[in-house]
Design an enzyme around this catalytic site. Structure first.
Site, PDB file in Angstrom:
ATOM      1  N   GLU A 128      -6.447 -20.452   9.114  1.00  0.00           N
ATOM      2  CA  GLU A 128      -5.771 -20.914   7.900  1.00  0.00           C
ATOM      3  C   GLU A 128      -4.269 -20.873   8.092  1.00  0.00           C
ATOM      4  O   GLU A 128      -3.709 -19.843   8.450  1.00  0.00           O
ATOM      5  CB  GLU A 128      -6.160 -19.998   6.726  1.00  0.00           C
TER       6      GLU A 128
ATOM      7  N   CYS B 139      -3.248   7.683  -2.467  1.00  0.00           N
ATOM      8  CA  CYS B 139      -1.999   7.788  -1.707  1.00  0.00           C
ATOM      9  C   CYS B 139      -0.867   8.316  -2.590  1.00  0.00           C
ATOM     10  O   CYS B 139      -0.830   9.507  -2.868  1.00  0.00           O
ATOM     11  CB  CYS B 139      -1.666   6.463  -1.029  1.00  0.00           C
TER      12      CYS B 139
ATOM     13  N   GLU C 164      -9.673   1.870  -0.671  1.00  0.00           N
ATOM     14  CA  GLU C 164      -9.890   0.492  -1.144  1.00  0.00           C
ATOM     15  C   GLU C 164      -9.937  -0.533  -0.012  1.00  0.00           C
ATOM     16  O   GLU C 164     -10.568  -1.581  -0.147  1.00  0.00           O
ATOM     17  CB  GLU C 164      -8.828   0.097  -2.185  1.00  0.00           C
TER      18      GLU C 164
ATOM     19  N   GLY D 215      -0.720   8.113  -5.676  1.00  0.00           N
ATOM     20  CA  GLY D 215      -1.438   8.705  -6.816  1.00  0.00           C
ATOM     21  C   GLY D 215      -1.924  10.116  -6.488  1.00  0.00           C
ATOM     22  O   GLY D 215      -1.893  11.012  -7.333  1.00  0.00           O
TER      23      GLY D 215
ATOM     24  N   HIS E 243      -6.229   5.285   1.781  1.00  0.00           N
ATOM     25  CA  HIS E 243      -6.502   4.160   0.874  1.00  0.00           C
ATOM     26  C   HIS E 243      -7.955   3.703   1.055  1.00  0.00           C
ATOM     27  O   HIS E 243      -8.213   2.782   1.837  1.00  0.00           O
ATOM     28  CB  HIS E 243      -5.598   2.973   1.218  1.00  0.00           C
TER      29      HIS E 243
ATOM     30  N   SER F 204       1.416 -24.256  -2.987  1.00  0.00           N
ATOM     31  CA  SER F 204       0.722 -23.078  -2.475  1.00  0.00           C
ATOM     32  C   SER F 204      -0.019 -22.401  -3.630  1.00  0.00           C
ATOM     33  O   SER F 204       0.116 -22.797  -4.779  1.00  0.00           O
ATOM     34  CB  SER F 204       1.722 -22.131  -1.826  1.00  0.00           C
TER      35      SER F 204
ATOM     36  N   VAL G  46     -13.488 -21.113 -11.086  1.00  0.00           N
ATOM     37  CA  VAL G  46     -14.659 -20.273 -11.403  1.00  0.00           C
ATOM     38  C   VAL G  46     -14.139 -18.964 -11.969  1.00  0.00           C
ATOM     39  O   VAL G  46     -12.996 -18.593 -11.717  1.00  0.00           O
ATOM     40  CB  VAL G  46     -15.544 -19.983 -10.162  1.00  0.00           C
TER      41      VAL G  46
HETATM   42  N1  GLN Z   1       5.366   6.518  -0.680  1.00  0.00           N
HETATM   43  C1  GLN Z   1       4.356   7.424  -0.250  1.00  0.00           C
HETATM   44  C2  GLN Z   1       4.463   7.746   1.239  1.00  0.00           C
HETATM   45  O1  GLN Z   1       5.143   7.092   1.961  1.00  0.00           O
HETATM   46  C3  GLN Z   1       2.981   6.877  -0.573  1.00  0.00           C
HETATM   47  C4  GLN Z   1       2.646   5.645   0.190  1.00  0.00           C
HETATM   48  C5  GLN Z   1       1.505   4.858  -0.407  1.00  0.00           C
HETATM   49  O2  GLN Z   1       1.123   5.056  -1.556  1.00  0.00           O
HETATM   50  N2  GLN Z   1       0.972   3.919   0.344  1.00  0.00           N
HETATM   51  O3  GLN Z   1       3.858   8.691   1.709  1.00  0.00           O
END
Ligand code: GLN
Length: 552
Positions: free
Chosen positions: A152, A391, A517, A393, A515, A26, A252
Site C-alpha cells: 500500500e 504504560c 493492546e 497509565g 502495551h 487521503s 459500514v
Molecule cells: N512517557 C512514559 C515513558 O516514557 C510513558 C510512555 C508510554 O506511555 N508509552 O516511560
C-alpha cells in the site's frame, strides 16, 4: 533500531503482488480495504503479508506526533510504525517487522550511507535507479516466503513525495511476469447536490496514474453507498477497465465488517482470478469462516468504558480502542467507548466518570492532562471502579499511590517533574546517555515473569507473558519496597523492572508498564483487557482470588 537487511533475495519467492494506490484524497480507508482483501485471501488458504509505504522523510513513525498522524504502532521487533501496520496485523493475524514499513527516510538513509561507504564505485547516485532499486529490494524481501504481498502506497497519486515509489512500482511490474501483479486504485466517488454519484474525480486521478505509466487493473470507489450500475459502467469506460473490475466500498458501521462487504462484492474472487491463483484456493465451503463468526457475534451485555486521554483524535488510541473491541467479542459484550479528555478531569471529574463502568488510562508522553489522569486513577481506586492503566497509565497509578496512600507529597515521574522530591518513576539507566530521540526507548517484545497466585496470573493464565514495550521511564528501584508494602503489589517483573501492578483491596486495579493492546487481535483478545471486562461485568473480583485458592 532493527538492522537493515543486506542479503540478496530469491525472486521466485513472494510470487504475487497487489499494489494499492489512492486517489482524490487521503483517509479513504484504502488500508482497511487492502487488509480486508488480504484477510479473505488468507481465509482461502494463502499466506498473505503486507508492506506499507509512507512517503515521508521520517525514518520511522517513532518521532511523530500522534495528534497529527494517529498512534505510533509498536511491532514485536521494536519497530515504531504507522498505525496501518496495526490494521494489517489485526486483519491478517500475522506479525510484521519494521521491514514491512518502508519510508522515504529509511530508504534515503540507507542509500546515502552506502554512498558514504563508497559502495557505488564512483557513480552519480540518483533517485532513479538507486532509490527506486532500494524500494524494489525492500518490497521483494518483505514478500519472501509468502504467496501474496499487498503493497500500500500512503498518500494520494500526484503527491511529489510519492513519485519515486510509483516509478519503482512501474519498474517492478515491468520486471515481473504479467499476471503476477495487480494494481488496485481506491478513489472517492462523491454525491452531487442532486444525489448523483460523480465519477469525474476518479477519472482525473486515473488519468494522473496513467501519465506516470500505471494502468489500474481494479478500481474501488469509496462512496456512502454502493456504486450504481451506471456509475460502475462509466468508471469502466473512462478508466479503461472491465465493468467487473469496478467495486464499491460503501460506509459500514464497523471496520471489521469490511471483509464481509468486500466478499459480497466479489473483490476477493476477482483478485484470485486475475492473479491466476483461484485454482489453488480452498473451495468456498472449506474456507476459514472464523472472522465472520467473530465479528457478527451476538452480545449479551453492554458496558460503558471511559478512555481518559489527552489527544482529541481517536486515532491516537486506535489499538486500545480495538483491544477493547476484541475483549468485547470474547466476552460477548458490547463495549461503548467514551472519550474523556484528561483536561476535563481537573474539576468535578467524578461527573465525567460517573456513568462509566470501567476506566482505561492509556499511554502517553508529556505533562499535558497529567493531573486529570491522576484524578481518574484516584477516583477508580477510591470508588472500586475497574481500572486498567497502560504504560503512562501504569506510571500514574504508581504516582497516585505514592502521593495519596503513602503520603509522599509531590511524588511524580521525573519525566513530568524533574525537580520532584520523590521520583517514584525515573529514567531507565540505559537512557541516561541517550541524545538521539528516534528509536532509542525500551522497545518491542520482552518477557515478564508473573507471580503465582496473583491477579496477573489469573488474567494471563500463566506465569510468564510477552508483550510489547515503548517507554523511557520506569518504577524507580529505590521506591519499590515502600510502594509495594501494602495493598499494591508488583506482580509482574522483568529482572528488577516492575512490569505489572495490581491491588488486593479492589475488584480490578491493574496496570502494565507494557502495551498489551499491540498484541490484541479479533481472534486473540488481550488478557488484561479481557480481565478488565470480566471485572466490569462483575464476573471477576480480585478480592476473592485468595479465598478461591484456600477453597481449592
Ligand atoms: N512517557 C512514559 C515513558 O516514557 C510513558 C510512555 C508510554 O506511555 N508509552 O516511560
Amino acid at each position: 533500531m532493527p538492522k537493515e537487511p543486506e542479503t540478496g533475495y530469491d525472486p521466485s519467492l513472494g510470487r504475487k503482488f497487489i499494489f494499492v494506490t489512492g486517489g482524490v484524497m487521503s483517509g479513504l480507508g484504502k488500508g482497511i480495504t487492502a487488509a480486508s482483501t488480504g484477510r479473505l485471501l488468507s481465509n482461502a488458504g494463502f499466506d498473505v503479508t503486507a508492506v506499507k509505504i509512507d512517503p515521508y522523510l521520517n525514518v520511522d513513525a517513532g518521532t511523530m506526533n500522534p495528534y497529527q498522524h494517529g498512534e505510533v504502532y509498536v511491532l514485536k521487533d521494536g519497530g515504531e510504525v504507522d498505525l496501518d501496520l496495526g490494521n494489517y496485523e489485526r486483519f491478517l493475524g500475522a506479525d510484521m517487522t519494521s521491514d514491512h514499513n518502508v519510508t522515504t527516510g529509511k530508504t534515503y538513509q540507507h542509500v546515502i550511507e552506502k554512498e558514504r561507504g563508497g559502495d557505488y564505485l564512483g557513480q552519480t547516485v540518483q533517485i532513479i535507479p538507486h532509490i527506486t532499486d532500494d524500494i524494489k529490494r525492500r518490497i521483494r524481501e518483505a514478500a519472501v516466503g509468502t504467496d501474496v504481498c499487498i503493497v500500500e502506497v500512503g498518500g494520494t497519486v500526484g503527491d511529489i513525495e510519492g513519485m519515486p515509489y510509483l516509478e519503482a512500482l512501474r519498474q517492478f511490474a515491468h520486471e515481473e511476469d504479467d499476471g503476477d501483479i495487480l494494481f488496485t486504485h481506491v478513489t472517492l466517488v462523491p454525491y452531487s447536490k442532486n444525489g448523483e454519484q460523480k465519477t469525474k474525480p476518479t477519472q482525473h486521478s486515473v488519468k494522473e496514474l496513467r501519465s506516470i505509466g500505471l494502468q489500474p487493473d481494479i478500481l474501488v470507489g469509496r462512496c456512502e453507498d454502493e456504486l450504481d450500475p451506471e456509475t460502475k459502467e462509466k468508471i469502466a469506460l473512462f478508466c479503461d477497465v472491465p465493468t467487473e473490475a469496478v467495486f464499491s466500498n460503501p460506509d459500514v458501521e464497523d471496520v471489521y465488517h469490511v471483509p464481509l462487504m468486500v466478499e459480497s462484492e466479489g473483490l476477493d474472487e476477482y483478485v484470485m482470478e486475475r492473479l491466476d491463483i483461484d485454482g489453488e484456493a480452498l473451495p468456498t465451503a472449506e474456507r476459514d469462516n472464523r472472522w465472520r463468526e467473530l465479528v457478527t457475534r451476538d452480545r449479551d451485555t453492554e458496558v460503558d468504558i471511559a478512555l481518559v486521554g489527552k489527544y482529541d483524535l481517536e486515532d491516537a488510541y486506535m489499538s486500545v480502542h480495538e483491544a477493547l473491541k476484541h475483549a468485547g467479542i470474547e466476552r460477548r459484550t458490547e463495549v461503548n467507548v467514551q472519550w474523556v479528555d484528561s483536561d476535563e478531569m481537573l474539576d468535578r471529574h467524578e461527573n465525567r466518570l460517573k456513568g462509566a463502568d470501567g476506566v482505561v488510562v492509556p499511554g502517553g508522553f508529556g505533562t499535558r492532562g497529567i493531573e486529570g489522569k491522576l484524578n481518574a486513577v484516584e477516583y477508580c481506586r477510591e470508588n472500586d471502579v475497574p481500572f486498567l492503566g497502560l504504560c503512562l497509565g501504569f506510571q500514574m497509578a504508581v504516582v497516585e499511590h505514592a502521593r495519596n496512600v503513602l503520603g509522599l507529597s509531590g511524588a511524580h515521574s521525573a519525566e513530568l517533574d524533574p525537580e520532584t522530591l520523590h521520583p517514584v518513576i525515573d529514567i531507565l539507566p540505559e537512557q541516561y546517555e541517550v541524545e538521539d530521540m528516534g528509536g532509542t526507548m525500551r522497545l518491542g517484545a520482552h518477557d515478564t515473569d508473573i507471580e503465582s497466585g496473583s491477579l496477573a496470573e489469573r488474567v494471563y493464565g500463566d506465569t510468564v507473558c510477552t508483550e510489547r514495550h515503548r517507554h523511557r521511564y520506569e518504577v524507580n528501584p529505590e521506591y519499590i519496597e515502600e510502594l509495594a508494602g501494602g495493598a499494591l503489589a508488583f506482580s509482574g517483573t522483568a529482572d528488577n523492572r516492575m512490569e505489572i501492578l495490581e491491588r488486593d483491596d479492589h475488584p480490578f486495579f491493574f496496570g502494565t508498564q507494557f502495551h498489551p493492546e499491540f498484541r490484541s487481535r479479533p481472534d486473540r483478545a488481550s488478557p488484561p483487557f479481557v480481565g478488565f471486562l470480566e471485572a466490569v461485568t462483575g464476573e471477576l473480583d480480585a478480592r476473592d482470588l485468595g479465598d478461591q485458592e484456600v477453597q481449592a
